[in-house]
Design a protein around this motif. Structure first.
Motif, PDB file in Angstrom:
ATOM      1  N   ALA A 132      -0.057   4.178   0.366  1.00  0.00           N
ATOM      2  CA  ALA A 132      -0.497   5.174   1.343  1.00  0.00           C
ATOM      3  C   ALA A 132       0.454   5.229   2.526  1.00  0.00           C
ATOM      4  O   ALA A 132       0.499   6.227   3.259  1.00  0.00           O
ATOM      5  N   ASP A 133       1.212   4.161   2.739  1.00  0.00           N
ATOM      6  CA  ASP A 133       2.256   4.151   3.766  1.00  0.00           C
ATOM      7  C   ASP A 133       3.447   4.920   3.214  1.00  0.00           C
ATOM      8  O   ASP A 133       4.062   4.513   2.227  1.00  0.00           O
ATOM      9  N   ASP A 143       0.845  -1.186   0.000  1.00  0.00           N
ATOM     10  CA  ASP A 143       0.000   0.000   0.000  1.00  0.00           C
ATOM     11  C   ASP A 143       0.883   1.241   0.000  1.00  0.00           C
ATOM     12  O   ASP A 143       1.634   1.480   0.956  1.00  0.00           O
ATOM     13  N   HIS A 179      -5.279  14.935   7.521  1.00  0.00           N
ATOM     14  CA  HIS A 179      -3.959  14.852   6.882  1.00  0.00           C
ATOM     15  C   HIS A 179      -2.918  14.494   7.950  1.00  0.00           C
ATOM     16  O   HIS A 179      -2.525  15.350   8.751  1.00  0.00           O
ATOM     17  N   ASN A 207      -0.112  16.263   0.697  1.00  0.00           N
ATOM     18  CA  ASN A 207      -0.059  14.842   0.313  1.00  0.00           C
ATOM     19  C   ASN A 207       0.952  14.529  -0.779  1.00  0.00           C
ATOM     20  O   ASN A 207       1.058  13.382  -1.211  1.00  0.00           O
ATOM     21  N   SER A 235       0.703  11.072  -4.408  1.00  0.00           N
ATOM     22  CA  SER A 235      -0.230  10.745  -3.330  1.00  0.00           C
ATOM     23  C   SER A 235      -0.342   9.248  -3.098  1.00  0.00           C
ATOM     24  O   SER A 235      -0.936   8.816  -2.115  1.00  0.00           O
ATOM     25  N   GLY A 236       0.215   8.423  -4.003  1.00  0.00           N
ATOM     26  CA  GLY A 236       0.137   6.973  -3.892  1.00  0.00           C
ATOM     27  C   GLY A 236      -0.947   6.362  -4.745  1.00  0.00           C
ATOM     28  O   GLY A 236      -0.988   5.145  -4.934  1.00  0.00           O
ATOM     29  N   ASP A 237      -1.850   7.183  -5.285  1.00  0.00           N
ATOM     30  CA  ASP A 237      -2.918   6.669  -6.141  1.00  0.00           C
ATOM     31  C   ASP A 237      -2.361   6.377  -7.536  1.00  0.00           C
ATOM     32  O   ASP A 237      -1.184   6.619  -7.823  1.00  0.00           O
ATOM     33  N   SER A 266      -4.535   3.305  -3.618  1.00  0.00           N
ATOM     34  CA  SER A 266      -3.124   3.273  -3.234  1.00  0.00           C
ATOM     35  C   SER A 266      -2.596   1.847  -3.053  1.00  0.00           C
ATOM     36  O   SER A 266      -1.391   1.642  -2.934  1.00  0.00           O
ATOM     37  N   ARG A 267      -3.489   0.857  -3.023  1.00  0.00           N
ATOM     38  CA  ARG A 267      -3.054  -0.537  -2.937  1.00  0.00           C
ATOM     39  C   ARG A 267      -2.530  -0.996  -4.290  1.00  0.00           C
ATOM     40  O   ARG A 267      -3.130  -0.728  -5.326  1.00  0.00           O
TER      41      ARG A 267
END
Length: 760
Positions: A198-199, A196, A715, A635, A284-286, A462-463
């Motif tokens: 998002a980490d 992920d 956030h 982000n 942002s990880g997306d 984000s995964r």
């Protein structure tokens, strides 16, 4: 002829006097049955060869005004798989247009009739009970001489679900990163690494053979070796997969450079031709995935911007030259340009990297190399070479002047790609928005229905997943086709989007420097030497604190990142409190907002402050206003309060020039929400903005006083910086923003009153 398999089964059941659950409806409509099930317009001819079920089939000229329509009656509103039967041949249209009239309206599907044949699935669609139809449109079909009309099949419920995969192994290979191994029908062994982004500890990077994009010069190497070059304390390569397609015997990646961005910086220019998909991860990880389109990225541009206000088209970046081209070489290419012809090389130093879409990336011209000096020219560290190959020298020589500023600007089209972290190409969009891609999205690839080793990158927000399907090692594992991959990705992993990367002998997965899958090879499975890889990197990215920048006459001290253009340090009066008369001037004449950011992605507890010049402008308030501010916990998109470019996501203190209000706000996707009561200023002047964050506690301070306290967990971490946005109807009213005396320092104590708020 309409063959109703459901009706035939029902008659047998009735004759036996047995009560049973009705079978799923399957309707086959054949051209031999004629009207009303099969209807033609235009001019069609019957072939002398056999078609479906030993009957005939019809053909007509591709591009002509001919249609063939198959219709049937469906008994239930449901999902139905639609398949077409045709006899393939070399003179068939490579893009044969079928229109499936579904419950939600007509859907176009293009099929390559030179291959495949027999039953070829157009996809699974929703139909209402009643009449259902499919139409072949010769006028919209291209790429061959004739189109073929034979039979169409409607199968209720879609294709049968695939057999359940067998889970063979589950292991945690790093915190939050899981490796699983599966056996799917084939048999085929499949390895999966799930993580992920998002980490903030994790991000994706490109890895290059021997640390150089130019593998023609340095040679290729196996993935275990390639990944180990990037593995170091504090920069742990947890997993890596092979990436873009490449020429085994050629000098450069065969698909537009294949790997276009890494580390938030563009490293190549897209040269999409035909149907190559793009997979991009954002700061942002997306994820952003682009389907095939004739315009590629939507018509990207790449230009050199000279100090004399003229521009020159850039033909490529970090790629071997062709005659009469302008090419940009950056240090990721290698130590030198590795070009053997005599051209013109413009040496540019002190470049304000990273190179982002829509950003004007600038540096200073320090040398102009011609003749023998332009052969295998050295690329300066932190700089670049703007090269003209033979035939293109005039444009560079007419504009380049040593000592002047020069810039390059690449615009990939979609604004969201300004915030890209990594971009790679693939061939085959397997899953889109949780659904299987159908029609020409697969059939345009000649290998879509063949069993091969495969490599996939997939995502759901984000995964992300690295996935390999081993093959060519029968009987243990025989590989996968697109359908097998899509079934596993959708039904077992639940991915939103997935694309097929290079496969075959290149399919390789490495976990913690150890080979994890079974590459193909005879007689012993062997790793293929590769030019590049996608790596999952674990790295703690936090700032050392304190850090400060007075924005003095020598320019910036800290490595700030500009969003779109270089924002200079300039003289300004009045000087800020304790200032020296120089300030950071933030503006963007080519866009309506600009940011300048610093810090690190994983910064959580800290205090950021700066002096902000607040200029009240009631005289132009009827035309709009300017907004300037200080932000924290961004982000990674650095979009401030914009709803574009990924949307602003941060906390901020902002000043609006029309109302004089200073506001402490939360920004989500560009939507601004007040967290504390605004303060209204009544005169122009400098003011000290400060934001303190510890956990979910946020304190806004103005001019040294505690002004507003709040608790918010939207956030949790991120970068800091300055933002400017103008909202004038007449852009010439914009004056830009001025900042001074930047400070970022540690902050680990929650004030007592905020601790009470948190407890509540």
């Amino acid at each position: 002829m309409i063959r109703s398999i459901r009706g035939f089964a029902a008659s047998i059941i009735a004759a036996l006097g047995v009560t049973a659950t009705p079978a799923a409806q399957v309707e086959i409509v054949d051209n031999d049955g004629g009207s009303p099930g099969y209807v033609e317009t235009g001019g069609w001819t019957t072939s002398g060869s056999a078609g479906y079920n030993g009957g005939t089939y019809r053909f007509a000229s591709a591009g002509g005004a001919h249609t063939a329509t198959w219709s049937t009656t469906l008994t239930a509103t449901d999902q139905y798989e639609v398949a077409v039967w045709y006899v393939s041949g070399t003179n068939r249209a490579t893009s044969t247009r079928y229109v499936v009239n579904t419950a939600s309206g007509p859907q176009n599907v293009n099929i390559n009739q030179t291959g495949g044949g027999n039953w070829t699935v157009l996809g699974t669609f929703s139909f209402n009970a009643g009449t259902a139809s499919v139409q072949l449109q010769a006028a919209a079909s291209t790429g061959g001489s004739v189109v073929i009309a034979d039979a169409v099949r409607f199968s209720q419920g879609g294709p049968p679900p695939p057999p359940a995969p067998e889970l063979l192994l589950t292991e945690t290979v790093a915190p939050g990163v899981v490796h699983t191994r599966w056996r799917i029908a084939g048999p085929t062994i499949c390895d999966v690494v799930e993580f992920d982004l998002a980490d903030p500890e994790y991000h994706l990077e490109m890895g290059w053979t021997k640390l150089s994009r130019n593998y023609n010069t340095v040679g290729r190497e196996v993935l275990t070796t390639l990944a180990s070059r990037y593995d170091s304390p504090g920069h742990e390569v947890v997993a890596a997969i092979n990436c873009s397609f490449f020429d085994l015997g050629g000098p450069t990646d065969s698909i537009g450079g294949g790997t276009l961005a890494s580390g938030g910086s563009l490293q190549g220019i897209p040269s999409l031709s035909g149907h190559n998909e793009v997979f991009a991860t954002l700061e942002s990880g997306d994820t952003w995935v682009m389907r095939p389109s004739p315009a590629g990225f939507g018509g990207y541009t790449a230009l050199v911007h000279w100090a004399n206000a003229t521009t020159t088209t850039i033909n490529n970046m970090n790629y071997d030259e062709s005659p009469s081209q302008v090419i940009v070489y950056t240090p990721v290419w290698g130590a030198t340009t590795a070009q053997s012809t005599q051209g013109v090389d413009i040496v540019v130093s002190d470049v304000n990297y990273p190179i982002r879409s829509e950003k004007l990336v600038q540096g200073t011209i320090t040398a102009i190399r011609t003749g023998a000096a332009s052969v295998n020219s050295a690329i300066p560290a932190g700089g670049m070479i703007i090269r003209a190959s033979p035939g293109a020298e005039a444009a560079l020589l007419a504009n380049a002047v040593v000592g002047e500023t020069v810039g390059i600007r690449i615009d990939l089209g979609p604004s969201i790609l300004n915030s890209v972290s990594l971009i790679t190409h693939g061939s085959g969009h397997l899953v889109s928005n949780y659904s299987q891609v159908t029609g020409s999205g697969w059939t345009q690839y000649g290998f879509w229905d063949e069993l091969h080793p495969r490599t996939v990158i997939a995502s759901d927000g984000s995964r992300h997943w690295f996935v390999t399907f081993d093959g060519r090692n029968s009987p243990t594992t025989i590989g996968a086709d697109f359908q097998m991959m899509a079934d596993f990705l959708r039904h077992t992993l639940g991915v939103r989007d997935a694309i097929n990367l290079d496969g075959g002998g290149s399919t390789t997965l490495v976990i913690n420097d150890v080979l994890a899958n079974q590459p193909s090879g005879t007689p012993i499975p062997t790793q293929r030497a590769l030019p590049n890889a996608i790596m999952l990197v674990r790295e703690t990215r936090t700032s050392s604190m304190p850090q400060s920048d007075p924005f003095g006459p020598g320019g910036r001290v800290l490595p700030f990142e500009d969003k779109f253009a270089t924002n200079p340090v300039v003289p300004f009066s009045p000087a800020s409190p304790g200032g020296d008369g120089y300030v950071l001037f933030v503006d963007n004449s080519s866009a309506v907002f600009e940011t300048v950011s610093a810090g690190a992605d994983d910064d959580q507890n800290g205090a950021v402050q700066a002096h902000v010049y607040c200029d009240l402008r009631p005289e132009v308030a009827a035309n709009g206003f300017e907004r300037s501010g200080l932000f924290t916990r961004d982000n990674g998109d650095a979009a401030f309060d914009s709803t574009n470019f990924g949307g602003g996501n941060c906390y901020a203190m902002i000043f609006d020039s029309d109302t004089g209000n200073v506001r402490g706000v939360r920004i989500v996707e560009g939507l601004v929400t007040d967290l504390v009561t605004p303060i209204t200023l009544t005169a122009d002047g400098w003011h000290l903005f400060r934001i303190e964050t510890v956990g979910s506690s946020i304190r806004f301070r103005l001019d040294g006083g505690a002004w507003g306290d709040t608790v918010d967990s939207t956030h949790p971490r991120g970068r800091v910086g300055f933002g400017y946005h103008e909202f004038f109807s007449t852009n010439s009213n914009a004056q830009g923003a001025r900042f001074d005396n930047f400070l970022l320092e540690a902050n680990s104590t929650v004030p007592a009153e905020l601790a009470i708020l948190e407890a509540d």
